[in-house]
Design a protein around this motif. Structure first.
Motif, mmCIF file in Angstrom:
data_model
loop_
_atom_site.group_PDB
_atom_site.id
_atom_site.type_symbol
_atom_site.label_atom_id
_atom_site.label_comp_id
_atom_site.label_asym_id
_atom_site.label_seq_id
_atom_site.Cartn_x
_atom_site.Cartn_y
_atom_site.Cartn_z
ATOM 1 N N VAL A 72 6.917 13.043 0.543
ATOM 2 C CA VAL A 72 6.687 11.636 0.867
ATOM 3 C C VAL A 72 6.951 10.827 -0.401
ATOM 4 N N VAL A 73 7.760 9.781 -0.267
ATOM 5 C CA VAL A 73 8.121 8.963 -1.428
ATOM 6 C C VAL A 73 7.653 7.529 -1.214
ATOM 7 N N ALA A 74 6.975 6.970 -2.202
ATOM 8 C CA ALA A 74 6.684 5.531 -2.213
ATOM 9 C C ALA A 74 7.798 4.876 -3.020
ATOM 10 N N ALA A 75 8.586 4.020 -2.361
ATOM 11 C CA ALA A 75 9.724 3.376 -3.036
ATOM 12 C C ALA A 75 9.259 2.061 -3.646
ATOM 13 N N ASP B 214 -6.486 5.020 6.180
ATOM 14 C CA ASP B 214 -6.522 6.078 7.199
ATOM 15 C C ASP B 214 -5.867 5.621 8.490
ATOM 16 N N VAL B 215 -6.096 4.359 8.856
ATOM 17 C CA VAL B 215 -5.502 3.821 10.088
ATOM 18 C C VAL B 215 -3.978 3.768 9.951
ATOM 19 N N VAL B 216 -3.520 3.348 8.793
ATOM 20 C CA VAL B 216 -2.067 3.248 8.576
ATOM 21 C C VAL B 216 -1.432 4.644 8.627
ATOM 22 N N VAL B 217 -2.102 5.611 8.006
ATOM 23 C CA VAL B 217 -1.575 6.985 8.027
ATOM 24 C C VAL B 217 -1.466 7.472 9.470
ATOM 25 N N GLU B 218 -2.498 7.218 10.276
ATOM 26 C CA GLU B 218 -2.456 7.654 11.678
ATOM 27 C C GLU B 218 -1.309 6.984 12.414
ATOM 28 N N SER B 219 -1.098 5.684 12.158
ATOM 29 C CA SER B 219 -0.015 5.057 12.919
ATOM 30 C C SER B 219 1.354 5.549 12.453
ATOM 31 N N ILE B 220 1.475 5.917 11.188
ATOM 32 C CA ILE B 220 2.751 6.522 10.759
ATOM 33 C C ILE B 220 2.945 7.855 11.490
ATOM 34 N N ASP C 150 4.544 17.211 -0.748
ATOM 35 C CA ASP C 150 4.468 16.619 -2.084
ATOM 36 C C ASP C 150 4.577 15.106 -1.976
ATOM 37 N N PHE C 151 4.177 14.442 -3.055
ATOM 38 C CA PHE C 151 4.263 12.986 -3.105
ATOM 39 C C PHE C 151 4.980 12.566 -4.378
ATOM 40 N N ALA C 152 5.818 11.549 -4.263
ATOM 41 C CA ALA C 152 6.468 10.983 -5.463
ATOM 42 C C ALA C 152 6.510 9.471 -5.328
ATOM 43 N N ASP C 153 6.473 8.808 -6.477
ATOM 44 C CA ASP C 153 6.489 7.351 -6.506
ATOM 45 C C ASP C 153 7.675 6.972 -7.404
ATOM 46 N N THR C 154 8.617 6.197 -6.896
ATOM 47 C CA THR C 154 9.839 5.957 -7.694
ATOM 48 C C THR C 154 9.521 5.211 -8.987
ATOM 49 N N ASP C 155 8.535 4.305 -8.968
ATOM 50 C CA ASP C 155 8.170 3.597 -10.216
ATOM 51 C C ASP C 155 7.695 4.598 -11.279
ATOM 52 N N THR C 156 6.867 5.552 -10.841
ATOM 53 C CA THR C 156 6.361 6.565 -11.783
ATOM 54 C C THR C 156 7.504 7.428 -12.308
ATOM 55 N N GLY D 148 0.802 -1.231 0.000
ATOM 56 C CA GLY D 148 0.000 0.000 0.000
ATOM 57 C C GLY D 148 0.831 1.275 0.000
ATOM 58 N N LYS D 149 2.105 1.177 -0.430
ATOM 59 C CA LYS D 149 2.988 2.356 -0.338
ATOM 60 C C LYS D 149 2.438 3.564 -1.106
ATOM 61 N N SER D 150 1.892 3.330 -2.297
ATOM 62 C CA SER D 150 1.447 4.472 -3.105
ATOM 63 C C SER D 150 0.175 5.095 -2.533
ATOM 64 N N SER D 151 -0.800 4.268 -2.180
ATOM 65 C CA SER D 151 -2.047 4.862 -1.669
ATOM 66 C C SER D 151 -1.843 5.482 -0.294
ATOM 67 N N VAL D 152 -1.084 4.803 0.566
ATOM 68 C CA VAL D 152 -0.810 5.374 1.892
ATOM 69 C C VAL D 152 0.059 6.624 1.738
ATOM 70 N N GLY D 153 1.037 6.565 0.841
ATOM 71 C CA GLY D 153 1.943 7.702 0.640
ATOM 72 C C GLY D 153 1.199 8.943 0.203
ATOM 73 N N ARG D 154 0.260 8.772 -0.720
ATOM 74 C CA ARG D 154 -0.518 9.918 -1.199
ATOM 75 C C ARG D 154 -1.351 10.510 -0.059
#
Ligand code: S3P
Length: 165
Positions: free
Chosen positions: A72-75, A150-156, A26-32, A11-17
């Motif tokens: 925030v980067v999704a690797a 949302d839960v994952v974002v809160e725990s981060i 800002d958000f970036a995704d290394t695959d993109t 869930g790196k991309s959806s959580v990252g966004r």
């Protein structure tokens, strides 16, 4: 900078966004970023060139993020497996491992866009998963990524060191 690492389907991309939205970053995704650089999808880079070429591009993309803040980067799932990338990230970012059960990762990957490594060897999933876990465990922070976004974002947000929070 916060960099999310973890297996395909964690869930790196959806959580990252969503995390970037919450922080106003800002958000970036290394695959993109790799795809933009090469002008073709990741799966095609694997097919037309090689995994080695993809890893080089991934490294270049990571280098290009040097000096950025409020990002925030999704690797991609393999980026943090390379020791050189881990060294760079130690200087640049707080790394967050989205730890997910293999069954959940498998289900999410099965439903999602094409992943060349997965397609090449669906039976090797478990072994790759276990091998990768050992490197993801080197990240600064670990969160359980099995619940909803949302839960994952809160725990981060609750686990970040003061400098990033
Ligand atoms: C890979 C994961 C993919 C993508 C590529 C290789 C890997 O990214 O970078 O297919 O080695 O685990 P996601 O983790 O975003 O699916």
């Amino acid at each position: 900078m916060i960099v999310l690492v973890g297996f395909m389907g964690s869930g790196k991309s959806s959580v990252g966004r969503a995390l970037a939205d919450r922080l106003g970053w800002d958000f970036a995704d290394t695959d993109t970023l790799v795809e933009q650089r090469e002008g073709c999808p990741v799966a095609e880079i694997f097919r037309r060139s090689s995994e080695k070429r993809f890893r080089e591009l991934e490294r270049e993309v990571l280098r290009s993020l040097e000096g950025r803040s409020n990002l925030v980067v999704a690797a991609g799932g393999g980026l943090y497996a390379a020791a050189g990338n881990r060294r760079r990230l130690r200087r640049l970012a707080t790394t967050v491992w989205l730890d997910v059960l293999p069954e959940i990762a498998r289900r999410r990957v099965g439903e999602g866009a094409s992943r060349p490594l997965w397609e090449a060897d669906p039976h090797g999933f478990r072994e790759l998963f276990e091998r990768r876990r050992a490197t993801y465990a080197l990240a600064d922070v670990r969160v359980d990524a099995s619940p909803g976004i949302d839960v994952v974002v809160e725990s981060i947000l609750g686990s970040l060191p003061p400098a990033e929070g």
